[in-house]
Scaffold this active site. Sequence first.
Site, PDB file in Angstrom:
ATOM      1  N   HIS A  57       0.820  -1.206   0.000  1.00  0.00           N
ATOM      2  CA  HIS A  57       0.000   0.000   0.000  1.00  0.00           C
ATOM      3  C   HIS A  57       0.860   1.265   0.000  1.00  0.00           C
ATOM      4  O   HIS A  57       0.366   2.373   0.148  1.00  0.00           O
ATOM      5  CB  HIS A  57      -0.906  -0.026   1.244  1.00  0.00           C
ATOM      6  CG  HIS A  57      -2.063   0.914   1.184  1.00  0.00           C
ATOM      7  ND1 HIS A  57      -2.318   1.840   2.171  1.00  0.00           N
ATOM      8  CD2 HIS A  57      -3.035   1.097   0.254  1.00  0.00           C
ATOM      9  CE1 HIS A  57      -3.391   2.534   1.875  1.00  0.00           C
ATOM     10  NE2 HIS A  57      -3.853   2.109   0.717  1.00  0.00           N
ATOM     11  N   LYS A  78       3.409   4.465  -0.927  1.00  0.00           N
ATOM     12  CA  LYS A  78       3.505   5.516  -1.935  1.00  0.00           C
ATOM     13  C   LYS A  78       4.830   6.246  -1.705  1.00  0.00           C
ATOM     14  O   LYS A  78       5.018   6.900  -0.681  1.00  0.00           O
ATOM     15  CB  LYS A  78       2.362   6.527  -1.825  1.00  0.00           C
ATOM     16  CG  LYS A  78       0.991   5.964  -2.199  1.00  0.00           C
ATOM     17  CD  LYS A  78       0.260   5.410  -1.034  1.00  0.00           C
ATOM     18  CE  LYS A  78      -1.138   4.924  -1.443  1.00  0.00           C
ATOM     19  NZ  LYS A  78      -1.813   4.185  -0.387  1.00  0.00           N
ATOM     20  N   ASP A  91      16.944  11.224  -7.592  1.00  0.00           N
ATOM     21  CA  ASP A  91      18.388  11.464  -7.506  1.00  0.00           C
ATOM     22  C   ASP A  91      18.968  11.239  -6.109  1.00  0.00           C
ATOM     23  O   ASP A  91      20.066  11.739  -5.817  1.00  0.00           O
ATOM     24  CB  ASP A  91      18.725  12.898  -7.956  1.00  0.00           C
ATOM     25  CG  ASP A  91      18.802  13.022  -9.476  1.00  0.00           C
ATOM     26  OD1 ASP A  91      18.692  11.984 -10.147  1.00  0.00           O
ATOM     27  OD2 ASP A  91      18.981  14.148  -9.974  1.00  0.00           O
ATOM     28  N   HIS A 104      -9.080  10.670   1.792  1.00  0.00           N
ATOM     29  CA  HIS A 104      -8.076   9.637   1.576  1.00  0.00           C
ATOM     30  C   HIS A 104      -6.830   9.875   2.409  1.00  0.00           C
ATOM     31  O   HIS A 104      -5.945   9.017   2.482  1.00  0.00           O
ATOM     32  CB  HIS A 104      -7.696   9.558   0.085  1.00  0.00           C
ATOM     33  CG  HIS A 104      -6.934   8.332  -0.284  1.00  0.00           C
ATOM     34  ND1 HIS A 104      -5.572   8.325  -0.468  1.00  0.00           N
ATOM     35  CD2 HIS A 104      -7.352   7.050  -0.482  1.00  0.00           C
ATOM     36  CE1 HIS A 104      -5.177   7.098  -0.776  1.00  0.00           C
ATOM     37  NE2 HIS A 104      -6.236   6.307  -0.789  1.00  0.00           N
ATOM     38  N   LYS A 154      -4.096  10.335   5.441  1.00  0.00           N
ATOM     39  CA  LYS A 154      -3.746   9.633   6.677  1.00  0.00           C
ATOM     40  C   LYS A 154      -2.733  10.514   7.405  1.00  0.00           C
ATOM     41  O   LYS A 154      -1.526  10.461   7.147  1.00  0.00           O
ATOM     42  CB  LYS A 154      -3.130   8.268   6.404  1.00  0.00           C
ATOM     43  CG  LYS A 154      -4.080   7.308   5.659  1.00  0.00           C
ATOM     44  CD  LYS A 154      -3.788   7.320   4.187  1.00  0.00           C
ATOM     45  CE  LYS A 154      -4.502   6.167   3.516  1.00  0.00           C
ATOM     46  NZ  LYS A 154      -5.320   6.535   2.387  1.00  0.00           N
ATOM     47  N   ASP A 204       0.320  16.571  19.885  1.00  0.00           N
ATOM     48  CA  ASP A 204       0.715  17.733  20.676  1.00  0.00           C
ATOM     49  C   ASP A 204       1.073  18.889  19.747  1.00  0.00           C
ATOM     50  O   ASP A 204       0.356  19.153  18.788  1.00  0.00           O
ATOM     51  CB  ASP A 204       1.844  17.368  21.635  1.00  0.00           C
ATOM     52  CG  ASP A 204       1.375  16.395  22.717  1.00  0.00           C
ATOM     53  OD1 ASP A 204       0.169  16.418  23.052  1.00  0.00           O
ATOM     54  OD2 ASP A 204       2.187  15.606  23.217  1.00  0.00           O
TER      55      ASP A 204
END
Length: 488
Positions: free
Chosen positions: A142, A144, A149, A382, A384, A389
């Site tokens: 899952h 991404k 470079d 979508h 997350k 704090d």
Amino acid sequence: MTTSLKPATDSRLAEGIRDAAIGKSDKLSGFYLLDDGLSAFVARAVLIEEATVSLDLKYYIYEDDSVGRLLTSLLLKAADRGVRVRLLVDDLGTRVVNPWILALDRHPNMQIRVFNPVEGRSGVKRALEQAINLGRINHRMHNKLLVADGLAMITGGRNIADGYFSKSSVEFLDVDVLAIGEVLPQSGQVFDDYWNSVVSVSVSELLIADDETHNLEELRKRTRKLLDDEAGSEFTRALEQSKMAAELANGDIPFRWGKARLLADPPEKALGKDDIPREEYPGFQLEEIIRDSKERLNISAAYFIPGVIGTDLFTGLEKRGVSVGILTNSLSSNDVAIVHGAYARYRKKLLQAGVDLWELRTVAGEERRKKWFRGESKATLHAKTFVMDHQLGFVGSINLDGRSLLWNTEIGLLMENTQVNQQLHELFTDWVAPDSAWAVKLSDSDKLEWHAEDEDGNPIVEHKDPETTLWQRSLSWLLSWLPVESQI
């Protein structure tokens, strides 16, 4: 087996990042949030165009749509100028059946691999493979991640598809982070671990139809035509109007600096190995960090199924005086009814303990979307993100559900910086505003209510899941009784 190449040293990107890091400790990383789809697209395009040595990408979903084709065209151009390109995709999230993929893989500077593939490419054979090997296939990548470079990386919630970049009938509200500095070697190692895993298979070993018409020269012609056809499109305009390339080259991107940790599941998780220490899972690491919260905790999670452990964690924090706020999808903005059904079982207990709950409205961000794209689109959450704090922030791919915590491999960046923390808090506050989200509350009779405002600022109160039909509510309720919580 291949590994990350040494970072570029004499490119525009290298010089710009050196300028941005002047006066900063080599033990710190720089962070720049990408909180709208067009900026997130431009950032990826710019890094691909500026790369001179290597590009490493891994994505759960890589669609053959406008965004996917544009970025693939840029990757091909990068490979043609000598940049080594490695692309790793998940086999269930990305259906690898396009014969042009083999042409890309035959490029001397391009390699494409598929993570944890199903044997059959399509039809009955694929379905049988999924049924027979469900234990293995149930583990998906899952992640991404894009690394350019060895100098700059992008990670977060966005896959490569139109909806994640503000061009679809359904727009995903999401956030990524562009990072430089000390965290980059971590990203290179994480990518290498996945790339060289036994479950990462070259596309040339998969059953993809091949013929002589699908060759590199024909692909280059298609690429040139695609770029010509896209001239004047929203994405091309955004790229042309963007100053990001120049700002990166001049060291003018306003990076925020601090310590960072790239949290990533080991690729061996896909094999279902029981001997992987729980402490290596990002979900467990985040849980330990969350437990140390003293004042506030803001969470945005597309899929939120706290379970008994999570419910006890959040209610326990409230008892200690920590202000806990959670944004997830409403039934109307959720694309998986069974997930909403499982989450709904915990709403009342969380609210009774003082946890603030919001559910995204389908009209969220409508005015912003109209700025660039004609027509209307439905919003769905979508992102997350975690705000802990006033110092810590996290952006990644981890939902708070059993699938993310136990089955999928996930990734995300933990950042220690008060300004990034505040930016994420402000983004959360914007997303939970009354014109963007339903505030879920308990009535005097201990019943659920949904509170929001219309476009004129007038209060709205609903007594059942808003913007849903009886069938949707009934289906979600029925599915909530299935004993599959750890699988969703």
